[in-house]
Design a protein around this motif. Structure first.
Motif, PDB file in Angstrom:
ATOM      1  N   PHE A 187     111.771 138.188  97.147  1.00  0.00           N
ATOM      2  CA  PHE A 187     111.651 139.398  97.980  1.00  0.00           C
ATOM      3  C   PHE A 187     110.935 139.067  99.286  1.00  0.00           C
ATOM      4  CE2 PHE A 187     111.545 142.289  93.962  1.00  0.00           C
ATOM      5  CZ  PHE A 187     112.899 142.032  93.764  1.00  0.00           C
ATOM      6  N   ARG A 188     109.873 138.265  99.196  1.00  0.00           N
ATOM      7  CA  ARG A 188     109.102 137.924 100.396  1.00  0.00           C
ATOM      8  C   ARG A 188     109.953 137.122 101.373  1.00  0.00           C
ATOM      9  NH1 ARG A 188     106.634 133.364 101.438  1.00  0.00           N
ATOM     10  NH2 ARG A 188     106.660 132.716  99.246  1.00  0.00           N
ATOM     11  N   LYS A 189     110.666 136.111 100.859  1.00  0.00           N
ATOM     12  CA  LYS A 189     111.466 135.252 101.738  1.00  0.00           C
ATOM     13  C   LYS A 189     112.650 135.995 102.354  1.00  0.00           C
ATOM     14  CE  LYS A 189     110.390 130.756  99.639  1.00  0.00           C
ATOM     15  NZ  LYS A 189     110.948 129.545  98.964  1.00  0.00           N
ATOM     16  N   LEU A 190     113.210 136.943 101.612  1.00  0.00           N
ATOM     17  CA  LEU A 190     114.379 137.675 102.111  1.00  0.00           C
ATOM     18  C   LEU A 190     113.996 138.936 102.881  1.00  0.00           C
ATOM     19  CD1 LEU A 190     116.906 137.424  99.128  1.00  0.00           C
ATOM     20  CD2 LEU A 190     116.510 135.826 101.016  1.00  0.00           C
ATOM     21  N   GLY A 191     112.710 139.247 102.913  1.00  0.00           N
ATOM     22  CA  GLY A 191     112.284 140.466 103.595  1.00  0.00           C
ATOM     23  C   GLY A 191     112.745 141.710 102.871  1.00  0.00           C
ATOM     24  N   ALA A 192     112.789 141.635 101.531  1.00  0.00           N
ATOM     25  CA  ALA A 192     113.272 142.750 100.707  1.00  0.00           C
ATOM     26  C   ALA A 192     112.118 143.375  99.931  1.00  0.00           C
ATOM     27  CB  ALA A 192     114.351 142.262  99.739  1.00  0.00           C
ATOM     28  N   ASN A 193     112.282 144.651  99.598  1.00  0.00           N
ATOM     29  CA  ASN A 193     111.263 145.352  98.825  1.00  0.00           C
ATOM     30  C   ASN A 193     111.639 145.519  97.361  1.00  0.00           C
ATOM     31  OD1 ASN A 193     109.545 145.831 101.087  1.00  0.00           O
ATOM     32  ND2 ASN A 193     110.878 147.530 101.714  1.00  0.00           N
TER      33      ASN A 193
END
Length: 218
Positions: A189-195
């Protein structure tokens, strides 16, 4: 005597699979052995059971489409060179494959002699892509780079999410704990900018898809 190299051909069209075997024989008459698979699942099984020096991968198979198969094979064997072999051509496809970790890209429009020459380059450890201008927008390039930044384990977790698997199923398939799966998801999630999972899968689908592809080309 040179060591024989194993080349895994993942291609569901028997005639073109045979063409690749013939091209491989021309490139290395006695120093390469072809291993054949007709799907990502059977290809992964072959990778588990054999030492493989090069993978030749069709883009659209019965159990994968676009660059989904590339990310799965790359996650399973990150240090093995992968050459995409496909009827899908164009700058976007070539550059997307490179961004997602392919070592080369062989259009199916190449002649048998051209395929043999490219395979010689592949087995010598080289990279081979058609010469074209960049075909990715800045946004698409950034998305592909995010997927490429994932570790092999994180890519396997993301593939599991794409298949609709639960955390415990992913943990079982990978031989890890559910807590480790959750830790991988946090990093994804952090690397993809996802929540959340949905956002992560949207980023993944954008990265492995080709704009305007009708899924008819292989």
């Amino acid at each position: 005597m040179a060591e024989t190299k194993n080349v895994l051909i993942i291609e569901d069209h028997p005639l073109f699979r045979e063409a690749l075997v013939i091209a491989l024989g021309r490139a290395f008459p006695s120093e390469a052995t072809a291993l054949e698979a007709d799907s990502i699942s059977s290809g992964l099984e072959t990778l588990q059971k054999n030492k493989v020096d090069l993978v030749l991968l069709d883009l659209n198979l019965t159990d994968s489409s676009n660059f989904d198969g590339l990310t799965r094979i790359n996650a399973a064997r990150p240090n093995c060179p992968i050459y995409v072999v496909s009827a899908t051509e164009g700058a976007e496809a070539f550059n997307r494959a490179k961004a997602l970790g392919a070592t080369g890209y062989l259009p199916k429009s190449l002649s048998l002699d051209e395929l043999a020459a490219a395979l010689a380059t592949a087995l010598d450890g080289g990279s081979w892509f058609p010469e074209v201008e960049s075909g990715l927008s800045e946004a698409d390039d950034e998305v592909a780079a995010r997927i490429a930044s994932l570790t092999p384990a994180q890519r396997r977790v993301l593939s599991g999410l794409s298949d609709g698997l639960l955390n415990k199923q992913i943990a079982f398939d990978m031989g890890i704990s559910e807590a480790t799966v959750k830790a991988h998801m946090t990093a994804i999630f952090r690397k993809l900018g996802a929540n959340n999972r949905t956002q992560a899968l949207l980023v993944y689908k954008q990265a492995v898809s080709i704009d305007g592809d009708d899924h008819s080309a292989a």
